[in-house]
Design an enzyme around this catalytic site. Sequence first.
Site, PDB file in Angstrom:
ATOM      1  N   PRO A  31     -32.804 -30.136 -41.962  1.00  0.00           N
ATOM      2  CA  PRO A  31     -32.600 -31.458 -41.401  1.00  0.00           C
ATOM      3  C   PRO A  31     -32.581 -31.478 -39.872  1.00  0.00           C
ATOM      4  O   PRO A  31     -32.049 -30.580 -39.229  1.00  0.00           O
ATOM      5  CB  PRO A  31     -31.251 -31.902 -41.955  1.00  0.00           C
ATOM      6  CG  PRO A  31     -30.584 -30.674 -42.454  1.00  0.00           C
ATOM      7  CD  PRO A  31     -31.675 -29.706 -42.792  1.00  0.00           C
ATOM      8  N   ASN A  32     -33.195 -32.508 -39.362  1.00  0.00           N
ATOM      9  CA  ASN A  32     -33.267 -32.836 -37.934  1.00  0.00           C
ATOM     10  C   ASN A  32     -34.176 -31.930 -37.125  1.00  0.00           C
ATOM     11  O   ASN A  32     -34.396 -32.190 -35.944  1.00  0.00           O
ATOM     12  CB  ASN A  32     -31.866 -32.891 -37.306  1.00  0.00           C
ATOM     13  CG  ASN A  32     -31.018 -33.954 -37.956  1.00  0.00           C
ATOM     14  OD1 ASN A  32     -31.455 -35.085 -38.091  1.00  0.00           O
ATOM     15  ND2 ASN A  32     -29.826 -33.597 -38.384  1.00  0.00           N
ATOM     16  N   ARG A  75     -34.496 -34.105 -29.691  1.00  0.00           N
ATOM     17  CA  ARG A  75     -33.067 -33.974 -29.976  1.00  0.00           C
ATOM     18  C   ARG A  75     -32.439 -32.916 -29.078  1.00  0.00           C
ATOM     19  O   ARG A  75     -32.827 -31.750 -29.121  1.00  0.00           O
ATOM     20  CB  ARG A  75     -32.885 -33.578 -31.438  1.00  0.00           C
ATOM     21  CG  ARG A  75     -31.448 -33.293 -31.807  1.00  0.00           C
ATOM     22  CD  ARG A  75     -31.362 -32.710 -33.202  1.00  0.00           C
ATOM     23  NE  ARG A  75     -29.984 -32.367 -33.502  1.00  0.00           N
ATOM     24  CZ  ARG A  75     -29.624 -31.366 -34.272  1.00  0.00           C
ATOM     25  NH1 ARG A  75     -30.535 -30.610 -34.853  1.00  0.00           N
ATOM     26  NH2 ARG A  75     -28.355 -31.114 -34.483  1.00  0.00           N
ATOM     27  N   TYR A  91     -31.889 -27.291 -27.757  1.00  0.00           N
ATOM     28  CA  TYR A  91     -32.999 -26.888 -28.620  1.00  0.00           C
ATOM     29  C   TYR A  91     -34.331 -26.731 -27.900  1.00  0.00           C
ATOM     30  O   TYR A  91     -35.298 -26.280 -28.507  1.00  0.00           O
ATOM     31  CB  TYR A  91     -33.154 -27.887 -29.779  1.00  0.00           C
ATOM     32  CG  TYR A  91     -31.927 -27.942 -30.654  1.00  0.00           C
ATOM     33  CD1 TYR A  91     -31.641 -26.905 -31.534  1.00  0.00           C
ATOM     34  CD2 TYR A  91     -31.041 -29.006 -30.580  1.00  0.00           C
ATOM     35  CE1 TYR A  91     -30.506 -26.940 -32.329  1.00  0.00           C
ATOM     36  CE2 TYR A  91     -29.906 -29.051 -31.379  1.00  0.00           C
ATOM     37  CZ  TYR A  91     -29.644 -28.013 -32.245  1.00  0.00           C
ATOM     38  OH  TYR A  91     -28.515 -28.041 -33.026  1.00  0.00           O
ATOM     39  N   ASN A 103     -34.570 -21.938 -41.425  1.00  0.00           N
ATOM     40  CA  ASN A 103     -33.564 -22.553 -40.563  1.00  0.00           C
ATOM     41  C   ASN A 103     -33.008 -23.727 -41.363  1.00  0.00           C
ATOM     42  O   ASN A 103     -33.617 -24.791 -41.407  1.00  0.00           O
ATOM     43  CB  ASN A 103     -34.164 -23.031 -39.241  1.00  0.00           C
ATOM     44  CG  ASN A 103     -33.108 -23.586 -38.303  1.00  0.00           C
ATOM     45  OD1 ASN A 103     -32.026 -23.987 -38.736  1.00  0.00           O
ATOM     46  ND2 ASN A 103     -33.422 -23.627 -37.027  1.00  0.00           N
ATOM     47  N   ALA A 156     -28.047 -28.055 -40.465  1.00  0.00           N
ATOM     48  CA  ALA A 156     -26.647 -28.304 -40.814  1.00  0.00           C
ATOM     49  C   ALA A 156     -26.302 -27.870 -42.239  1.00  0.00           C
ATOM     50  O   ALA A 156     -25.133 -27.611 -42.537  1.00  0.00           O
ATOM     51  CB  ALA A 156     -26.313 -29.780 -40.622  1.00  0.00           C
ATOM     52  N   GLU A 204     -32.501 -15.926 -42.135  1.00  0.00           N
ATOM     53  CA  GLU A 204     -31.963 -17.175 -41.582  1.00  0.00           C
ATOM     54  C   GLU A 204     -32.100 -17.151 -40.067  1.00  0.00           C
ATOM     55  O   GLU A 204     -31.746 -16.158 -39.427  1.00  0.00           O
ATOM     56  CB  GLU A 204     -30.495 -17.306 -41.982  1.00  0.00           C
ATOM     57  CG  GLU A 204     -29.843 -18.588 -41.536  1.00  0.00           C
ATOM     58  CD  GLU A 204     -28.425 -18.707 -42.058  1.00  0.00           C
ATOM     59  OE1 GLU A 204     -27.526 -18.918 -41.213  1.00  0.00           O
ATOM     60  OE2 GLU A 204     -28.205 -18.579 -43.283  1.00  0.00           O
ATOM     61  N   HIS A 235     -31.542 -19.508 -36.398  1.00  0.00           N
ATOM     62  CA  HIS A 235     -30.995 -20.670 -35.684  1.00  0.00           C
ATOM     63  C   HIS A 235     -31.437 -20.590 -34.239  1.00  0.00           C
ATOM     64  O   HIS A 235     -31.331 -19.531 -33.605  1.00  0.00           O
ATOM     65  CB  HIS A 235     -29.471 -20.708 -35.778  1.00  0.00           C
ATOM     66  CG  HIS A 235     -29.003 -20.882 -37.185  1.00  0.00           C
ATOM     67  ND1 HIS A 235     -29.023 -22.102 -37.822  1.00  0.00           N
ATOM     68  CD2 HIS A 235     -28.561 -19.979 -38.087  1.00  0.00           C
ATOM     69  CE1 HIS A 235     -28.597 -21.942 -39.061  1.00  0.00           C
ATOM     70  NE2 HIS A 235     -28.318 -20.658 -39.251  1.00  0.00           N
ATOM     71  N   ARG A 249     -20.963 -22.569 -30.220  1.00  0.00           N
ATOM     72  CA  ARG A 249     -20.922 -24.027 -30.296  1.00  0.00           C
ATOM     73  C   ARG A 249     -19.668 -24.498 -31.028  1.00  0.00           C
ATOM     74  O   ARG A 249     -18.686 -23.773 -31.117  1.00  0.00           O
ATOM     75  CB  ARG A 249     -22.207 -24.531 -30.948  1.00  0.00           C
ATOM     76  CG  ARG A 249     -23.430 -24.193 -30.081  1.00  0.00           C
ATOM     77  CD  ARG A 249     -24.705 -24.749 -30.591  1.00  0.00           C
ATOM     78  NE  ARG A 249     -24.664 -26.208 -30.601  1.00  0.00           N
ATOM     79  CZ  ARG A 249     -25.492 -26.965 -31.300  1.00  0.00           C
ATOM     80  NH1 ARG A 249     -26.431 -26.399 -32.044  1.00  0.00           N
ATOM     81  NH2 ARG A 249     -25.395 -28.273 -31.262  1.00  0.00           N
TER      82      ARG A 249
END
Length: 147
Positions: A10-11, A18, A23, A74, A77, A98, A100, A107
């Site tokens: 998502p996103n 964003r 990012y 990735n 969330a 995985e 990120h 964060r």
Amino acid sequence: MKKILVVNGPNLNRLGVREPGIYGMQTLADLEHRMQELGRGHGVEIDCFQSNHEGAIIDRIHQADTLYEGIILNPGAFTHYSYAIRDAIASISIPVIEVHISNVHAREEFRHHSVTAPVTKGQIVGLGLYGYELAFFALINEKKGEK
């Protein structure tokens, strides 16, 4: 030809728009092009998939088990709470790495825990889009028997 699937959650379709301070300015299309070029240079076909929907990601992970040598994931969330994606990863026989883009450990507190990482081959965080390339090399090296 060997095949690797890149799955973005998502996103991530909002890359370049964003929170560019976190990012970066490159878009999802830029990332996908970059990965496909990398794959071509190493004789590996790269397919890319992005969804904001948990079930679509689960379905794609299930399908990948017989079509690909590995997955670069990735989960966005979903990393922090999707036991369904975690179980999908655990149910397949191919390795998943995985990735990120940001350093999730630097964060917000809720980003520090991954429910998906324990069932992956490894996790790469905080190296921007380069993390996807590192995951690619880890997957192709694993297939050569180098760990």
